[in-house]
Design a protein around this motif. Structure first.
Motif, short mmCIF file in Angstrom:
data_model
loop_
_atom_site.label_atom_id
_atom_site.label_comp_id
_atom_site.label_asym_id
_atom_site.label_seq_id
_atom_site.Cartn_x
_atom_site.Cartn_y
_atom_site.Cartn_z
N MET A 1 0.96 -1.26 0.01
CA MET A 1 0.01 0.05 0.07
C MET A 1 0.93 1.21 0.08
N THR A 2 0.52 2.17 -0.84
CA THR A 2 1.43 3.44 -1.03
C THR A 2 1.21 4.23 0.52
N TYR A 3 2.50 4.96 0.84
CA TYR A 3 2.66 5.65 1.95
C TYR A 3 1.80 7.04 1.81
N GLN A 4 0.89 7.15 2.61
CA GLN A 4 0.22 8.61 2.66
C GLN A 4 0.36 9.18 3.94
N PRO A 5 1.17 10.29 4.02
CA PRO A 5 1.60 10.95 5.07
C PRO A 5 0.34 11.52 5.69
N ASN A 6 0.59 11.91 7.15
CA ASN A 6 -0.42 12.66 7.96
C ASN A 6 -0.83 14.01 7.11
N PRO A 7 -1.99 14.31 6.85
CA PRO A 7 -2.28 15.56 6.19
C PRO A 7 -2.17 16.74 7.22
N GLN A 8 -2.01 16.50 8.49
CA GLN A 8 -1.94 17.69 9.43
C GLN A 8 -0.58 17.76 9.96
N ARG A 9 0.45 17.16 9.33
CA ARG A 9 1.71 16.98 9.87
C ARG A 9 2.54 18.30 10.04
N TYR A 10 2.02 19.31 9.56
CA TYR A 10 2.72 20.65 9.85
C TYR A 10 2.08 21.35 10.82
N GLU A 11 1.04 20.94 11.35
CA GLU A 11 0.33 21.90 12.29
C GLU A 11 0.68 21.91 13.96
N ALA A 12 1.53 20.96 14.37
CA ALA A 12 1.70 20.75 15.54
C ALA A 12 3.25 21.10 16.25
N LEU A 13 4.18 20.73 15.53
CA LEU A 13 5.52 20.80 15.59
C LEU A 13 6.06 22.02 15.14
N PRO A 14 6.78 22.98 16.04
CA PRO A 14 7.21 24.47 15.49
C PRO A 14 8.43 24.19 14.74
N TYR A 15 8.75 25.20 14.05
CA TYR A 15 9.91 25.21 12.91
C TYR A 15 10.72 26.49 13.21
N ARG A 16 12.03 26.58 13.36
CA ARG A 16 12.88 27.49 14.23
C ARG A 16 14.03 27.42 12.95
N ARG A 17 14.13 28.85 12.89
CA ARG A 17 15.24 29.41 11.92
C ARG A 17 16.56 29.14 12.34
N ALA A 18 17.29 28.66 11.23
CA ALA A 18 18.92 28.45 11.27
C ALA A 18 19.78 29.45 11.25
N GLY A 19 19.89 30.23 12.68
CA GLY A 19 20.63 31.54 12.75
C GLY A 19 19.99 32.32 11.87
N ARG A 20 20.74 33.39 11.02
CA ARG A 20 20.16 34.53 10.34
C ARG A 20 19.99 33.99 8.90
N SER A 21 19.64 32.66 8.54
CA SER A 21 19.33 32.01 7.14
C SER A 21 17.88 32.09 6.99
N GLY A 22 17.58 31.58 5.68
CA GLY A 22 16.04 31.28 5.32
C GLY A 22 15.80 30.00 5.82
N LEU A 23 16.47 29.07 6.17
CA LEU A 23 16.23 27.73 6.47
C LEU A 23 15.78 27.46 7.67
N ARG A 24 14.60 26.93 7.71
CA ARG A 24 13.91 26.54 9.18
C ARG A 24 13.61 25.00 9.25
N LEU A 25 14.11 24.65 10.33
CA LEU A 25 13.81 23.08 10.59
C LEU A 25 13.00 22.91 11.82
N PRO A 26 12.54 21.64 11.85
CA PRO A 26 11.62 21.18 13.01
C PRO A 26 12.07 21.29 14.24
N ALA A 27 11.48 21.72 15.34
CA ALA A 27 12.24 21.86 16.68
C ALA A 27 12.90 20.57 17.17
N VAL A 28 12.39 19.35 16.62
CA VAL A 28 12.98 18.08 16.82
C VAL A 28 13.25 17.27 15.45
N SER A 29 14.60 16.97 15.48
CA SER A 29 15.05 16.28 13.98
C SER A 29 15.37 14.88 14.29
N LEU A 30 15.45 14.04 13.38
CA LEU A 30 15.79 12.43 13.64
C LEU A 30 17.19 12.35 13.20
#
Length: 334
Positions: A1-30
């Motif tokens: 069966m084809t993997y279908q990710p959670n459609p609400q996956r971006y609603e709970a975990l905050p994303y934080r900016r990497a220094g003064r760059s435009g890159l944002r990462l999840p507050a928790v990474s794997l």
């Protein structure tokens, strides 16, 4: 069966900016340091990656030597990229590193231009990618000129092998030197990856937080759970399948002392009073610094990732809570 990710996956975990760059990462990474190698069960690795992505964890951290055997964690993740995650590549931050021993001889270790370029190419082949989002130098090299190492990182970006670069295990003084070189080259230097936890606070007296702030670089802190010691796993002894029970693990059995366990119990009480698990408290504590972009966790099963992903669901730590934690830690051995 084809993997279908959670459609609400971006609603709970905050994303934080990497220094003064435009890159944002999840507050928790794997991190794929453990449990994603060729000796591990692929279906468990797949379940953990799916659980992470469903929780909004978009950053997956690797290195050339992760396994065992070395290189096999990248091969495992490459297999997942070709399958489950293929439609979602542009939603992912994939990072890798080179700097520890990868192959025999003088060109398979440290920080030479020869090693870094060859290693990056090998990582891309194992991952099946044209580029990684972040490529790190894994540790300072005392013998190779820093300008050579940073020049290799610059070429890795200019050649299209990576979008951003970072360093790992660099103390404040070395970080400042690297930032100056990369700034002159115009290289997008966004992250340093140091170890940091309640039981490993070297970067505070080192001045690394101030250096990150000054240089506009973020931190992805690894081992924020002190190799699992900052969990309830060891409260009733050392489990036979734990890292402390393994002769090859970084957490040694002699680190699980009665004094440490007493601290863990007290910290667990603080977490419970906040409605958190101890894992969530330990992650919230390292993330209290705005300079810390993300806390990098390892896992052996999906439930651990779900637990960690809830680290910032509780209110920010209060001054009273921070003081209580400091009082518990004040008796920690050096």
């Amino acid at each position: 069966m084809t993997y279908q990710p959670n459609p609400q996956r971006y609603e709970a975990l905050p994303y934080r900016r990497a220094g003064r760059s435009g890159l944002r990462l999840p507050a928790v990474s794997l991190g794929l340091w453990h449990n994603f190698g060729g000796v591990d069960r692929f279906e468990n690795a797949r379940a953990m990656v799916r659980t992470a992505f469903d929780a909004g964890i978009t950053h997956f951290d690797l290195a050339n030597n992760y396994g065992p055997p070395p290189g096999s964690a990248e091969e495992t993740f490459g297999r997942l990229l070709r399958g489950d995650l293929a439609p979602f590549r542009d939603e992912l931050i994939v990072s890798s590193k080179a700097g520890y021993t990868m192959w025999p001889g003088p060109y398979g270790d440290w920080g030479s231009r020869k090693y870094l370029l060859a290693s990056c190419d090998a990582s891309l082949r194992r991952l099946g990618l044209e580029y990684v989002d972040v490529f790190y130098h894994h540790r300072p090299d005392p013998d190779t000129p820093l300008a050579e190492t940073m020049g290799a990182l610059d070429q890795i970006v200019r050649s299209g092998r990576a979008l951003y670069v970072g360093v790992s295990n660099y103390p404040a003084a070395r970080l400042r030197e690297a930032a100056a070189i990369l700034r002159d080259l115009g290289t997008p230097f966004v992250l340093n990856q140091p170890s940091y936890s309640m039981f490993n606070r070297w970067l505070e007296p080192d001045g690394l937080i101030g250096a990150l702030d000054d240089e506009g670089v973020g931190a992805v802190v690894f081992s924020p759970l002190a190799q699992g010691l900052l969990s309830t796993r060891y409260l009733n002894g050392i489990p036979g399948d734990s890292r402390a029970a393994s002769a090859t693990g970084f957490l040694k059995a002699d680190a699980v002392t009665p004094e440490r366990i007493a601290q863990v119990r007290a910290l667990n009480d603080v977490a419970a009073a906040r409605g958190q698990t101890l894992v969530q408290l330990a992650l919230a504590w390292v993330l209290r610094w705005p300079q810390v972009t993300s806390a990098l966790i390892g896992a052996s099963r999906p439930e651990q990732i779900t637990d960690a992903a809830g680290a910032l669901n509780a209110p920010p730590l209060t001054e009273a809570e921070l003081e209580a934690i400091e009082a518990i830690l004040s008796g920690a051995p050096a």
